[in-house]
Structure formats: C-alpha cells, structure tokens
Design a protein around this motif. Structure first.
Motif, PDB file in Angstrom:
ATOM      1  N   ASP A  12       0.921  -1.205   0.073  1.00 24.77           N
ATOM      2  CA  ASP A  12      -0.086   0.000  -0.019  1.00 24.77           C
ATOM      3  C   ASP A  12       0.847   1.286   0.031  1.00 24.77           C
ATOM      4  N   GLY A  13       2.175   1.010  -0.184  1.00 29.97           N
ATOM      5  CA  GLY A  13       2.953   2.443  -0.295  1.00 29.97           C
ATOM      6  C   GLY A  13       3.388   2.818   1.115  1.00 29.97           C
ATOM      7  N   THR A  14       3.516   1.895   2.045  1.00 26.44           N
ATOM      8  CA  THR A  14       4.086   2.400   3.335  1.00 26.44           C
ATOM      9  C   THR A  14       5.458   3.104   3.373  1.00 26.44           C
ATOM     10  N   GLY A  15       6.245   2.355   2.532  1.00 29.59           N
ATOM     11  CA  GLY A  15       7.596   2.860   2.526  1.00 29.59           C
ATOM     12  C   GLY A  15       7.603   4.242   1.981  1.00 29.59           C
ATOM     13  N   GLU A  16       7.101   4.385   0.724  1.00 26.96           N
ATOM     14  CA  GLU A  16       6.979   5.874   0.139  1.00 26.96           C
ATOM     15  C   GLU A  16       6.308   6.849   1.286  1.00 26.96           C
ATOM     16  N   LEU A  17       5.024   6.546   1.555  1.00 27.00           N
ATOM     17  CA  LEU A  17       4.635   7.314   2.363  1.00 27.00           C
ATOM     18  C   LEU A  17       5.125   7.839   3.635  1.00 27.00           C
ATOM     19  N   ALA A  18       6.177   7.092   4.227  1.00 24.71           N
ATOM     20  CA  ALA A  18       6.977   7.447   5.300  1.00 24.71           C
ATOM     21  C   ALA A  18       7.901   8.343   4.920  1.00 24.71           C
ATOM     22  N   ARG A  19       8.616   8.270   3.815  1.00 21.68           N
ATOM     23  CA  ARG A  19       9.628   8.893   3.028  1.00 21.68           C
ATOM     24  C   ARG A  19       8.915  10.458   2.885  1.00 21.68           C
ATOM     25  N   GLU A  20       7.679  10.466   2.511  1.00 20.16           N
ATOM     26  CA  GLU A  20       7.138  11.790   2.518  1.00 20.16           C
ATOM     27  C   GLU A  20       7.074  12.687   3.574  1.00 20.16           C
ATOM     28  N   LEU A  21       6.519  11.637   4.763  1.00 18.22           N
ATOM     29  CA  LEU A  21       6.169  12.264   5.857  1.00 18.22           C
ATOM     30  C   LEU A  21       7.571  13.172   6.559  1.00 18.22           C
ATOM     31  N   ALA A  22       8.420  12.138   6.208  1.00 20.00           N
ATOM     32  CA  ALA A  22       9.879  12.526   6.843  1.00 20.00           C
ATOM     33  C   ALA A  22      10.422  13.856   6.260  1.00 20.00           C
ATOM     34  N   ARG A  23       9.945  14.390   4.986  1.00 20.32           N
ATOM     35  CA  ARG A  23      10.390  15.539   4.358  1.00 20.32           C
ATOM     36  C   ARG A  23       9.877  16.594   5.198  1.00 20.32           C
ATOM     37  N   ARG A  24       8.842  16.494   6.047  1.00 20.27           N
ATOM     38  CA  ARG A  24       8.329  17.592   6.682  1.00 20.27           C
ATOM     39  C   ARG A  24       9.126  18.172   7.876  1.00 20.27           C
ATOM     40  N   GLY A  25      10.388  17.327   8.290  1.00 23.61           N
ATOM     41  CA  GLY A  25      11.217  17.601   9.156  1.00 23.61           C
ATOM     42  C   GLY A  25      11.182  16.760  10.155  1.00 23.61           C
TER      43      GLY A  25
END
Length: 396
Positions: A90-103
């Motif tokens: 379900d794209g868990t890894g990609e979503l985690a990377r996206e959330l991390a970009r917020r700092g």
C-alpha cells in the motif's frame, strides 16, 4: 431429592466462583489497579543515544497519525528513526519518506524482504531495523509499532525512567482506541485480562518470575537485547512482546511494564469482526496450542465470569438464597475490579456489570482461535499464517 442435589451442587459451584474472585482481588498482584504508571524519574546528566525501530506492513492508513509524532520527539540526545517496510503493498515506505520530508528526527526506511522459515514477519523486520541501527551504536532501542502515536516528550520520559530505575526494558501498554460501541465493550477488557494474567506490579519486581511487555512501546537497552539474543532467540514468537520480556528477564535484565499516559494506539477497530481477529489470531498461541490448556481456560472463564450472573439469576428464580447471594457477591467483586480500567479509559462505570458478556465473547474468540489453528489458518495476520514453533526447523 434430585432437585436438592442439583441446588446443592450449584451452591458449591457459586462458592467456588466467589472464592476465585476473593483470591484474584487480594492475591493476584492487585492487577485491577490502574496506578502503575511510569515510575519516578530524573533527567540524566548526559542523554544516551536512541534508535527507534518501527516494523510496518501495510500501514499507510495509520502512518500519518503515528510517524510524525515520532519524528517530532523533543529529545535532548541523539535519536534516529528506522522504519522497516515489511513487504507492504500500500505504499507504506513511500509514505514514510514523504512524511519525513516535513522535518524532525532523521528517518531511514529499510526493507528486509520476505522472512525465512522460522521467523514471524514482525520480528524479521525488527531484526533488520536493529541491524541498521547498530551502525549508530545506540545505547537504547525503542521498539514501537506503526500504529502508535507518542506525545513529544514520550521518548525522553521513557529514557529518564529507564536510567533512574536501572531498567533494561521499560514498556508501556498503549492506550487503545475506544471511539465506538464495540471498542468500548471489548478493548478495556482486553487490557484488564492482560493485567490479570501478568500483574504489572509483579513484572517490575526484582526476583519475580512474571515477565511481560506491551509490544507497541518497548524501550530496550541495547546491551540487554544482545545479551538476551533479541530478536533471534524469539524469532518464531507470535506473542512477541511477552517472549521478549521473558528473554530479557531470563538474561538477568530488570524490566518494567505499566499503563501509558503519553502513548496511544491510533488503529481503529470499528467492527466486532476486527476485534475478533485481533484476539483470535494469537489466543491459542498464548495457550501453547495445548488442547488441555484450552479446556482448562474455557472452564476457568466459565467459573470466574459466567457463573456469577447465572447463579444470581438462577438462585432468585429457584428461591435458593445461598446461590443468589454467592453469585451476586462474586459479580459485585468482578464489576468492582473492572471499574478502575473503565475510568482509565474515560468510560462509564455502568459498563462494569457487562463484563461477563464480554468474557463470553473472549471465550468464543479463544475457541475460534483453536479451530482456525487446526484448520491451518491460525496466527494469520496481513496475509501471513505462522506454524507452531515446534513444526519449524531450527536455523543452523
């Protein structure tokens, strides 16, 4: 004569139920009290380094509510988060990377591939996360599930408690969601039954053989993990949190377990079927897949939780004062011990008399867990089904 004998037998059964409740009330580590919270603590002079390991499989629905809380930890020392994407679709890894970009804290996303024979998926992911973290040489590891949200001071209070108390493992039973009717009926009882099996006060007592942890939040000293060979030594465990605590305690570690104030589960269980799967997937594993233990558990649940209301009702209907009084007293003690847990969850104490009905549901869930096991579908979770430990070959 036969009627008198039946009444007499039921009086004795009711008396046995009341005796069981008196023993539970006074002799089972005061399991019903909910005041076991993080022990007194003070900030260390130097904050140790911590690596947070988050195993995640198909958690895209809950990750936006949980992962940012980890990345936003207000921790004075060095801390880093390792999320292990366990074959998510379900794209868990990609979503985690996206959330991390917020700092926030640094985030590394890893993927271990499918677990080999003899490993559960979660523990294989934890092993991979610990291996990634080892390069940072952390003094502590925080093992936390992908559905767990932490307040900003969660990590620092866990570390301060571990340092102050000299604990090798500090675990918090996350506050589960109770937003809908079935959650209010079933979830507090889940924690209540867990505390009854593993009284928190005994877990934290040096010299006690009682060992347990809550897998959603475990702060573990790295040295203790290595000494206990965690997670390799427990690689096949379905109930991995209890197995982890036993391994650490067996290795001479001092552990602590209590109720959370800063840690919450964001996973919803809106339907009875959702809660049923949560319990039944591991209930028979808790009984070591032993039919005799299953029979004893069913009989024990019936005696302790079902006899009191039946005795009260039947005693009043049959005019047996002794039966009614014994059943009513047992039911009153049962409900009274449940009230603190309901208050901890912010629920009405008037739900306490419904505990026998909830216990009956758990009895059915446990029986269903055994049925699913013998049908080859036991311990199933997110597309994986795990065999009994003794059916899996040992690694060389």
């Amino acid at each position: 004569m036969g009627h008198t004998a039946r009444v007499g037998a039921f009086v004795w059964i009711s008396a046995g139920s009341l005796a069981a409740w008196l023993w539970l009330l006074l002799c089972q580590g005061f399991f019903w009290r909910t005041d076991v919270r993080l022990p007194p603590r003070r900030d260390p002079e130097t904050w140790p380094s911590v690596c947070v390991v988050v195993p995640a499989r198909d958690e895209a629905d809950v990750l936006p509510s949980s992962l940012p809380s980890l990345l936003a930890q207000d921790y004075p020392g060095r801390a880093e988060v390792f999320l292990v994407d366990d074959g998510s679709a379900d794209g868990t890894g990609e979503l985690a990377r996206e959330l991390a970009r917020r700092g926030g804290l640094p985030l590394t996303v890893g993927s271990p591939g499918e677990p080999p024979a003899g490993w559960t998926g979660k523990l294989w992911a934890v092993r991979h996360g610990i291996a990634l973290a080892r390069a940072r040489e952390p003094e502590y590891l925080l093992l936390t599930d992908a559905d767990i949200a932490h307040t900003p001071d969660s990590l620092r209070t866990l570390v301060a408690a571990a340092r102050t108390g000299g604990f090798d493992a500090v675990s918090l039973m996350a506050r589960l969601r109770v937003a809908c009717g079935w959650e209010r009926l079933v979830v507090p009882a889940f924690v209540y039954f867990f505390a009854q099996l593993y009284p928190f006060r005994r877990v934290g007592r040096r010299g006690s053989r009682t060992a347990a942890a809550a897998g959603g939040c475990v702060l573990l000293r790295t040295e203790a993990a290595e000494r206990a060979r965690v997670p390799d030594a427990i690689r096949h465990a379905v109930i991995d949190d209890v197995a982890l605590a036993r391994a650490v305690k067996k290795g001479g570690g001092h552990i602590w377990l209590g109720l959370a104030e800063r840690v919450d589960s964001v996973r919803p269980y809106p339907r009875l079927a959702d809660l049923w799967r949560m319990v039944s997937r591991s209930a028979y594993a808790q009984l070591r897949h032993n039919p005799l233990l299953l029979a004893g558990t069913v009989a024990g649940l019936a005696l302790v939780y079902l006899v009191p209301p039946v005795a009260l009702t039947a005693g009043l209907a049959a005019g047996s004062t002794a039966t009614a009084v014994l059943g009513g007293a047992a039911w009153l003690i049962m409900a009274g011990t449940y009230v603190p847990m309901l208050r901890y969850y912010g629920l009405s104490p008037w739900l306490a008399p419904l505990l026998p009905f909830t216990a009956f549901l758990y009895l059915l869930m446990t029986a269903d867990s055994a049925v699913q096991h013998y049908r080859g579908r036991g311990a199933a979770w997110k597309g994986r089904t795990y065999a009994r430990p003794d059916t899996v070959g040992e690694e060389s």
